[in-house]
Design an enzyme around this catalytic site. Structure first.
Site, PDB file in Angstrom:
ATOM      1  N   SER A   1       0.797  -1.165   0.279  1.00 56.57           N
ATOM      2  CA  SER A   1      -0.038   0.071   0.168  1.00 56.57           C
ATOM      3  C   SER A   1       0.764   1.390  -0.055  1.00 56.57           C
ATOM      4  O   SER A   1       1.764   1.546  -0.940  1.00 56.57           O
ATOM      5  CB  SER A   1      -0.843  -0.011   1.251  1.00 56.57           C
ATOM      6  OG  SER A   1      -2.100   0.933   1.272  1.00 56.57           O
TER       7      SER A   1
ATOM      8  N   HIS B   1      -8.178  -5.164  -0.070  1.00 57.95           N
ATOM      9  CA  HIS B   1      -6.749  -4.528  -0.222  1.00 57.95           C
ATOM     10  C   HIS B   1      -5.990  -5.322   1.060  1.00 57.95           C
ATOM     11  O   HIS B   1      -4.727  -5.240   1.193  1.00 57.95           O
ATOM     12  CB  HIS B   1      -7.477  -3.033   0.226  1.00 57.95           C
ATOM     13  CG  HIS B   1      -5.842  -2.317   0.193  1.00 57.95           C
ATOM     14  ND1 HIS B   1      -4.797  -2.222  -0.859  1.00 57.95           N
ATOM     15  CD2 HIS B   1      -5.185  -1.236   1.082  1.00 57.95           C
ATOM     16  CE1 HIS B   1      -3.733  -1.378  -0.484  1.00 57.95           C
ATOM     17  NE2 HIS B   1      -4.125  -0.935   0.749  1.00 57.95           N
TER      18      HIS B   1
ATOM     19  N   ASP C   1      -8.987  -6.289  -4.660  1.00 55.77           N
ATOM     20  CA  ASP C   1      -8.456  -5.153  -3.986  1.00 55.77           C
ATOM     21  C   ASP C   1      -9.054  -4.018  -4.792  1.00 55.77           C
ATOM     22  O   ASP C   1      -8.562  -3.719  -6.022  1.00 55.77           O
ATOM     23  CB  ASP C   1      -7.068  -4.956  -4.103  1.00 55.77           C
ATOM     24  CG  ASP C   1      -6.492  -3.880  -3.356  1.00 55.77           C
ATOM     25  OD1 ASP C   1      -7.082  -2.955  -3.045  1.00 55.77           O
ATOM     26  OD2 ASP C   1      -5.145  -3.527  -3.141  1.00 55.77           O
TER      27      ASP C   1
END
Length: 379
Positions: free
Chosen positions: A157, A356, A323
């Protein structure tokens, strides 16, 4: 290592703090006169100092990535599934460094730290950070640890963004970049979610312009709402459906607006409550802005391939099918740019229902691929 811990754990770890007296110039034009960085290390640095791996954390992450701080800890560090003896980031091979970024609230200098000029918490006076600012501060940490080149810089991320920035800002200091569930820049939708979260905090009556610590309060309601909004985006629709569905907390509906009736409502409120008790609201604002501002291709009129041309590292890019916050399409943009720039890379899209947050989870196919890549790194 105590036998109380799993055999593949790094065991008990002790955070360390380094103070930096040299001013740090920031992208905003401001300067941080001095600062502390808190970090942990796992494994041993080899004689050639060639086996160091840097772990970059995501929005709400911190330095405690693996192991335990005490024998009483119920949970290990946030990426313990990937760091340890025999794991993807094998501490029998690598010397792993994990830190809390500047502006954080877990020990590094940030908004909740005391401003030496006023004797009060920085609060909203703490300067805005960018991914590039963090990478420059991390380079100073590497210097202090005697690490001239990282075997790999790894992150998921927002952490993946930092890993990419390392290859741009310090191309000669990174041999491998592993960017997981990341993106070359945020989409308009992602920026929108971040703005909703920030407004929830900024409009909380207890925010007090960011100086709530001086008032002895915290903007709990705003921080809870920000976390609830964020948490929805970290999970996929399938994951939420499988975990909660339309399950009720009790056998009947209450027909009001205040009761917690659905399981998913209870879960989100719990997450918001727990988060608001351990995370600083100003840090949340700062981290989301760093996400919004990340756009390394802007330096070359949007040409990401041209931006990445200076990189000397090999790349591993990993995404997850469900995601939608950092979709596989965004990872493929990175892959396309790296291909155009003729860089060595591998790309893997993992079929996983968790959304995610999958990058934090021990998904067998993911761990297998991650381990395979890390095992290829020569030391």
């Amino acid at each position: 290592m105590s036998t109380a811990f799993p055999q593949d754990s790094v065991g008990l770890v002790t955070p360390q703090v380094l103070h930096f007296a040299e001013p740090l110039s920031l992208a905003s034009g401001r300067t941080l006169a001095n600062y502390d960085l808190i970090y942990e290390t796992y494994g041993e640095l080899n004689a050639a100092r060639s086996n160091a791996v840097l772990i970059c954390h995501a929005l709400s992450g911190h330095h405690h990535a693996a192991g335990y701080h005490s024998a009483e800890d119920r949970k290990p560090g946030w990426w313990d599934s990937c760091i340890g003896p025999g794991k993807a980031i094998d501490t029998n091979r690598f010397f792993v460094v994990s830190l809390n970024n500047l502006g954080g609230c877990n020990g590094s200098t940030g908004p909740s730290s005391i401003n030496p000029e006023t004797g009060k918490p920085f609060g909203a006076d703490f300067p805005v950070m960018t991914v590039e600012c963090w990478v420059h501060s991390q380079a100073r940490l590497a210097d202090a640890l005697g690490i001239e080149q990282w075997a790999a810089v790894v992150g998921g991320s927002l952490g993946g963004m930092q890993a990419m920035q390392w290859t741009i800002s310090y191309p000669e200091r990174v041999r491998h970049c592993v960017a997981i569930a990341s993106a070359p820049k945020l989409s308009a939708q992602n920026i929108a979610f971040n703005e909703v979260a920030r407004q929830a905090i900024l409009t909380d009556p207890e925010f007090h312009g960011g100086h709530f610590q001086e008032q002895g309060v915290i903007p709990k309601r705003g921080l809870m709402l920000a976390r609830m909004v964020g948490h929805i985006t970290y999970l996929s629709d399938d994951a939420m459906g499988e975990k909660f569905g339309r399950g009720l907390k009790s056998e009947k509906l209450n027909y009001d607006f205040h009761s917690v009736e659905f399981q998913v409502e209870s879960y989100l409120r719990y997450q918001g409550e727990e988060f608001s008790g351990r995370f600083d609201a100003n840090t949340y604002l700062l981290m989301t802005k760093a996400l919004d501002y990340f756009d390394p291709a802007a330096a070359n009129d949007g040409d990401l391939a041209k931006t990445l041309a200076k990189a000397q590292a090999d790349f591993c890019v990993i995404s997850f099918t469900t995601d939608w916050r950092f979709s596989p399409q965004r990872s493929r943009e990175i892959v396309d740019a790296l291909t155009s720039a003729r860089k060595n890379l591998c790309y893997l899209e993992i079929d996983a229902p968790q959304g995610h947050d999958a990058f934090l989870m021990p998904i067998p196919r993911y761990l297998q691929a991650f381990s395979s890549y890390m095992n290829r790194i020569t030391l």
